[in-house]
Scaffold this motif. Structure first.
Motif, PDB file in Angstrom:
ATOM      1  N   ALA A 109       0.818  -1.212   0.000  1.00  0.00           N
ATOM      2  CA  ALA A 109       0.000   0.000   0.000  1.00  0.00           C
ATOM      3  C   ALA A 109       0.850   1.259   0.000  1.00  0.00           C
ATOM      4  N   GLU A 110       2.118   1.144   0.426  1.00  0.00           N
ATOM      5  CA  GLU A 110       2.964   2.328   0.509  1.00  0.00           C
ATOM      6  C   GLU A 110       3.404   2.807  -0.861  1.00  0.00           C
ATOM      7  N   THR A 111       3.310   1.975  -1.891  1.00  0.00           N
ATOM      8  CA  THR A 111       3.742   2.392  -3.216  1.00  0.00           C
ATOM      9  C   THR A 111       2.733   3.328  -3.867  1.00  0.00           C
ATOM     10  N   ASP A 112       1.511   3.360  -3.384  1.00  0.00           N
ATOM     11  CA  ASP A 112       0.482   4.224  -3.947  1.00  0.00           C
ATOM     12  C   ASP A 112      -0.078   5.104  -2.837  1.00  0.00           C
ATOM     13  N   PRO A 113       0.325   6.362  -2.765  1.00  0.00           N
ATOM     14  CA  PRO A 113      -0.149   7.220  -1.687  1.00  0.00           C
ATOM     15  C   PRO A 113      -1.603   7.655  -1.828  1.00  0.00           C
ATOM     16  N   GLY A 114      -2.217   7.352  -2.951  1.00  0.00           N
ATOM     17  CA  GLY A 114      -3.615   7.751  -3.146  1.00  0.00           C
ATOM     18  C   GLY A 114      -3.752   8.772  -4.265  1.00  0.00           C
ATOM     19  N   LYS A 115      -4.345   8.360  -5.382  1.00  0.00           N
ATOM     20  CA  LYS A 115      -4.492   9.256  -6.524  1.00  0.00           C
ATOM     21  C   LYS A 115      -5.452  10.398  -6.198  1.00  0.00           C
ATOM     22  N   GLY A 116      -5.103  11.570  -6.656  1.00  0.00           N
ATOM     23  CA  GLY A 116      -5.931  12.745  -6.425  1.00  0.00           C
ATOM     24  C   GLY A 116      -5.678  13.420  -5.103  1.00  0.00           C
ATOM     25  N   LYS A 117      -4.910  12.801  -4.216  1.00  0.00           N
ATOM     26  CA  LYS A 117      -4.619  13.380  -2.904  1.00  0.00           C
ATOM     27  C   LYS A 117      -3.193  13.921  -2.806  1.00  0.00           C
ATOM     28  N   TRP A 118      -2.301  13.392  -3.673  1.00  0.00           N
ATOM     29  CA  TRP A 118      -0.892  13.757  -3.582  1.00  0.00           C
ATOM     30  C   TRP A 118      -0.352  14.099  -4.965  1.00  0.00           C
ATOM     31  N   LYS A 119       0.586  15.027  -4.990  1.00  0.00           N
ATOM     32  CA  LYS A 119       1.249  15.420  -6.233  1.00  0.00           C
ATOM     33  C   LYS A 119       2.727  15.061  -6.133  1.00  0.00           C
ATOM     34  N   LEU A 120       3.243  14.347  -7.138  1.00  0.00           N
ATOM     35  CA  LEU A 120       4.644  13.944  -7.137  1.00  0.00           C
ATOM     36  C   LEU A 120       5.533  15.158  -7.403  1.00  0.00           C
ATOM     37  N   LEU A 121       6.426  15.459  -6.462  1.00  0.00           N
ATOM     38  CA  LEU A 121       7.352  16.586  -6.598  1.00  0.00           C
ATOM     39  C   LEU A 121       8.725  16.175  -7.098  1.00  0.00           C
ATOM     40  N   TRP A 122       9.182  15.019  -6.652  1.00  0.00           N
ATOM     41  CA  TRP A 122      10.557  14.604  -6.992  1.00  0.00           C
ATOM     42  C   TRP A 122      10.670  13.107  -6.893  1.00  0.00           C
ATOM     43  N   GLU A 123      11.504  12.543  -7.726  1.00  0.00           N
ATOM     44  CA  GLU A 123      11.783  11.114  -7.707  1.00  0.00           C
ATOM     45  C   GLU A 123      13.249  10.901  -8.022  1.00  0.00           C
ATOM     46  N   GLY A 124      13.919  10.062  -7.267  1.00  0.00           N
ATOM     47  CA  GLY A 124      15.335   9.836  -7.510  1.00  0.00           C
ATOM     48  C   GLY A 124      15.908   8.779  -6.584  1.00  0.00           C
ATOM     49  N   ARG A 125      17.207   8.597  -6.677  1.00  0.00           N
ATOM     50  CA  ARG A 125      17.912   7.614  -5.855  1.00  0.00           C
ATOM     51  C   ARG A 125      19.378   8.006  -5.793  1.00  0.00           C
ATOM     52  N   ARG A 126      20.084   7.289  -4.962  1.00  0.00           N
ATOM     53  CA  ARG A 126      21.531   7.484  -4.916  1.00  0.00           C
ATOM     54  C   ARG A 126      22.158   6.852  -6.157  1.00  0.00           C
ATOM     55  N   PRO A 127      23.129   7.517  -6.794  1.00  0.00           N
ATOM     56  CA  PRO A 127      23.747   6.927  -7.990  1.00  0.00           C
ATOM     57  C   PRO A 127      24.393   5.576  -7.723  1.00  0.00           C
ATOM     58  N   SER A 128      24.886   5.352  -6.497  1.00  0.00           N
ATOM     59  CA  SER A 128      25.586   4.109  -6.186  1.00  0.00           C
ATOM     60  C   SER A 128      24.654   2.991  -5.738  1.00  0.00           C
ATOM     61  N   ASP A 129      23.357   3.249  -5.675  1.00  0.00           N
ATOM     62  CA  ASP A 129      22.400   2.243  -5.212  1.00  0.00           C
ATOM     63  C   ASP A 129      21.360   2.020  -6.298  1.00  0.00           C
ATOM     64  N   ARG A 130      21.340   0.831  -6.839  1.00  0.00           N
ATOM     65  CA  ARG A 130      20.434   0.530  -7.951  1.00  0.00           C
ATOM     66  C   ARG A 130      19.065   0.046  -7.471  1.00  0.00           C
ATOM     67  N   ASP A 131      18.934  -0.189  -6.190  1.00  0.00           N
ATOM     68  CA  ASP A 131      17.688  -0.756  -5.675  1.00  0.00           C
ATOM     69  C   ASP A 131      16.786   0.292  -5.038  1.00  0.00           C
ATOM     70  N   GLU A 132      17.326   1.092  -4.129  1.00  0.00           N
ATOM     71  CA  GLU A 132      16.501   2.055  -3.410  1.00  0.00           C
ATOM     72  C   GLU A 132      16.028   3.170  -4.341  1.00  0.00           C
ATOM     73  N   ARG A 133      14.732   3.518  -4.195  1.00  0.00           N
ATOM     74  CA  ARG A 133      14.154   4.644  -4.937  1.00  0.00           C
ATOM     75  C   ARG A 133      13.325   5.471  -3.971  1.00  0.00           C
ATOM     76  N   TYR A 134      13.395   6.791  -4.142  1.00  0.00           N
ATOM     77  CA  TYR A 134      12.682   7.708  -3.245  1.00  0.00           C
ATOM     78  C   TYR A 134      11.765   8.599  -4.073  1.00  0.00           C
ATOM     79  N   ARG A 135      10.560   8.811  -3.523  1.00  0.00           N
ATOM     80  CA  ARG A 135       9.590   9.701  -4.175  1.00  0.00           C
ATOM     81  C   ARG A 135       9.021  10.654  -3.134  1.00  0.00           C
ATOM     82  N   LEU A 136       9.016  11.928  -3.467  1.00  0.00           N
ATOM     83  CA  LEU A 136       8.507  12.967  -2.567  1.00  0.00           C
ATOM     84  C   LEU A 136       7.192  13.500  -3.125  1.00  0.00           C
ATOM     85  N   TYR A 137       6.145  13.467  -2.299  1.00  0.00           N
ATOM     86  CA  TYR A 137       4.810  13.932  -2.684  1.00  0.00           C
ATOM     87  C   TYR A 137       4.413  15.127  -1.813  1.00  0.00           C
TER      88      TYR A 137
END
Length: 573
Positions: free
Chosen positions: A541-569
């Motif tokens: 459930a954490e992958t979908d914060p809820g459509k229409g309630k949140w706006k994606l501001l930024w998405e990225g990760r550390r260049p040295s980490d191919r697994d972790e991804r971060y999204r700011l809403y």
């Protein structure tokens, strides 16, 4: 009959300035010019200290990382680190100031290991057999030489390296174990109320550092040892040591009960964490102990095992039984822990180092030479590889090594640092001189068997923390992604809800100024989610914060980490 026959020439002690220099050469590299890392509880431990240093009394009583409760282990190490931040942070920066506590923890452990071995080495039953024409060492000289050997072995233990350089409870725990052993030796020698209370105070501090499981096991072991023939010691341990330990540990609990930080108490969660360390011994725990303990306690365990065998006929001698009691307590705690981790192995290192020191006088020359050659070959090869990989990153030659090294850290740009290169060069020259001295002079002193092991470990660590430090920082630190996240948050009275882990939370708050939600924040205007590159988390459930309630501001990760991804809403009002 005693297994030791030794001339006085074999007990030449190392100068105090040399011991201090070795200790500082060991601890200082890796503390300066590096960021909090995500491994070994380094970043999360710093996050608790930083939160305390910039918070109120509630933050000191309930350990947390800017709102993320961390009641596990205990608060003592974080209190000391936070105090260092308060005192030295404005001058050195908060991250370096917190590591001053780490230096203090390490030096405390070194001093305790040295003096405990020294006291045991002076005892009458420990002394070598008298030679026919005299010339045997004096008890004071013999004790000093054994203490030098124990400290060198302690510095050479591979498992101590990362933990002794981290801002974590484990860095203090291993030193307090050595301090408890010193207090126990004093108590068994004098049987005084003062030393019984001192031992109880150290056990209480251990409870406040990393729970009550190991202190209880060590106290029980000492009680069993006292039951073998000393009723006065039994009374001291039961009537003085145990109550003092409970009283010292209860200060935090009582303060939490009275103050009620954040209208609650960390006591219940802390007790649950302690209970989770106890279960029936399992094959998984035994497998972990054998698999990781072999390298974790190298080179101490071969010498310690030989010491137990060599002194088997003097099985009641305190220089064997006291360290062995602490060692058995640590092994039992490791076996009953259903959640194996490196931190539980640390308590074995001080008693192993002390036992190993008493194995040095009884080791055969062939065994000593075998350990020496293994150390020379292994550590020389490791240091040569560190140099070669650094040259490859700087020059691109050899190409295959440069490509593999840079593949792990995409975007990393190597920079030449003259001071770091000079320090690494001097350390390497010192290692070559040490090897040449050991091979050509063939000294008879007791600590000759471990000087190459400890010297080689120190060399490899110095090379890594000078030549490779920028590369490791880039690989282990969250500074870059933290600053990018912070740039997308409006500097106003907003909070950020998140599912990131302790290390990420501490780094994002410190480097990026991310205002995470606290204990009393009900609804936040920002949401920071962490998942892997496939968009999966432990909670789908954490992958979908809820459509229409949140706006994606930024998405990225550390260049040295191919697994972790971060999204700011940002919440849509």
């Amino acid at each position: 009959m005693k297994p030791v026959r030794l001339p006085a020439a074999a007990t030449n002690a190392l100068p105090r300035w040399m011991l201090l220099s070795l200790c500082m050469l060991y601890i200082l590299p890796g503390l300066i010019r590096r960021d909090p890392w995500k491994t070994q509880d380094d970043a999360s431990g710093f996050g608790i200290m930083w939160t305390m240093a910039h918070g109120t009394l509630n933050d000191w009583l309930w350990p947390h990382i800017v709102g993320l409760p961390m009641p596990d282990k205990g608060p003592l190490a974080y209190w000391i680190g936070a105090l260092c931040i308060k005192l030295f942070g404005p001058l050195l920066g908060d991250d370096l100031a917190a590591r001053i506590s780490t230096i203090g923890f390490f030096l405390l452990g070194c001093i305790a290991v040295w003096y405990t071995t020294y006291l045991l080495g002076r005892r009458p039953e420990t002394q070598p057999l008298k030679l026919a024409f005299g010339g045997q060492p004096e008890p004071r000289d013999y004790g000093r030489t054994l203490a030098d050997g124990a400290l060198l072995i302690y510095l050479g233990c591979l498992g101590l390296l990362l933990h002794s350089h981290s801002t974590s409870a484990e860095a203090l725990q291993v030193s307090l174990v050595a301090t408890a052993m010193y207090a126990a030796v004093r108590l068994f020698d004098s049987q005084s109320l003062r030393h019984a209370a001192w031992l109880g105070a150290v056990f209480g501090l251990l409870v406040l550092t990393r729970g009550w499981v190991f202190p209880l096991a060590a106290w029980t072991g000492l009680l069993v040892l006292a039951c073998l023939g000393n009723s006065r010691l039994i009374m001291r341990l039961c009537a003085v040591t145990l109550p003092v330990a409970v009283l010292v540990a209860a200060t935090w609990i009582l303060a939490c009960r009275i103050e009620r930080p954040f209208n609650s108490s960390p006591f219940d969660a802390w007790m649950v964490w302690n209970y989770r360390q106890i279960s029936l011994p399992s094959l998984e725990s035994l497998h972990y102990l054998l698999k990781y303990g072999i390298w974790f306690a190298w080179p101490a365990w071969p010498f310690a095992g030989w010491a137990i065998y060599a002194w088997r006929r003097q099985y009641k001698a305190w220089h064997i039984t006291l360290p062995l009691t602490f060692l058995v307590s640590a092994v039992v705690v490791a076996l009953v822990n259903p959640h194996p981790e490196e931190g539980m192995l640390l308590a074995m290192l001080p008693p192993l180092a002390m036992l190993a020191a008493f194995g040095l006088p009884t080791m055969k020359r062939g065994a000593i030479n075998a350990v020496d050659w293994f150390s020379v070959m292994t550590l020389s090869f490791t240091s040569a590889f560190v140099w070669l990989a650094w040259i490859a990153k700087q020059t691109g030659w050899p190409g295959w090594l440069a490509r593999n090294a840079l593949k792990l850290v995409p975007g990393f740009k190597p920079e030449f640092n003259l001071i770091a290169c000079l320090i690494a060069t001097v350390a390497t020259i010192g290692w070559l001189a040490l090897v040449q001295w050991r091979i050509s002079r063939r000294p008879s002193v007791l600590w000759r068997a471990v000087v190459l092991s400890s010297g080689g470990v120190i060399l490899c660590w110095v090379l890594l923390m000078t030549l490779w430090l920028p590369w490791i920082n880039y690989y282990k630190s969250y500074e870059g992604v933290a600053r990018r996240i912070g740039e997308n948050i409006v500097p106003a009275k907003h909070c950020v809800d998140s599912n990131v882990g302790p290390a990420q939370r501490a780094s994002f708050a410190y480097f990026g100024g991310v205002p995470f939600a606290g204990f009393n924040d009900a609804q936040c205007d920002y949401l920071l989610l962490q998942d892997n590159r496939n968009g999966a988390t432990d909670n789908p459930a954490e992958t979908d914060p809820g459509k229409g309630k949140w706006k994606l501001l930024w998405e990225g990760r550390r260049p040295s980490d191919r697994d972790e991804r971060y999204r700011l809403y940002q919440r849509i009002h």
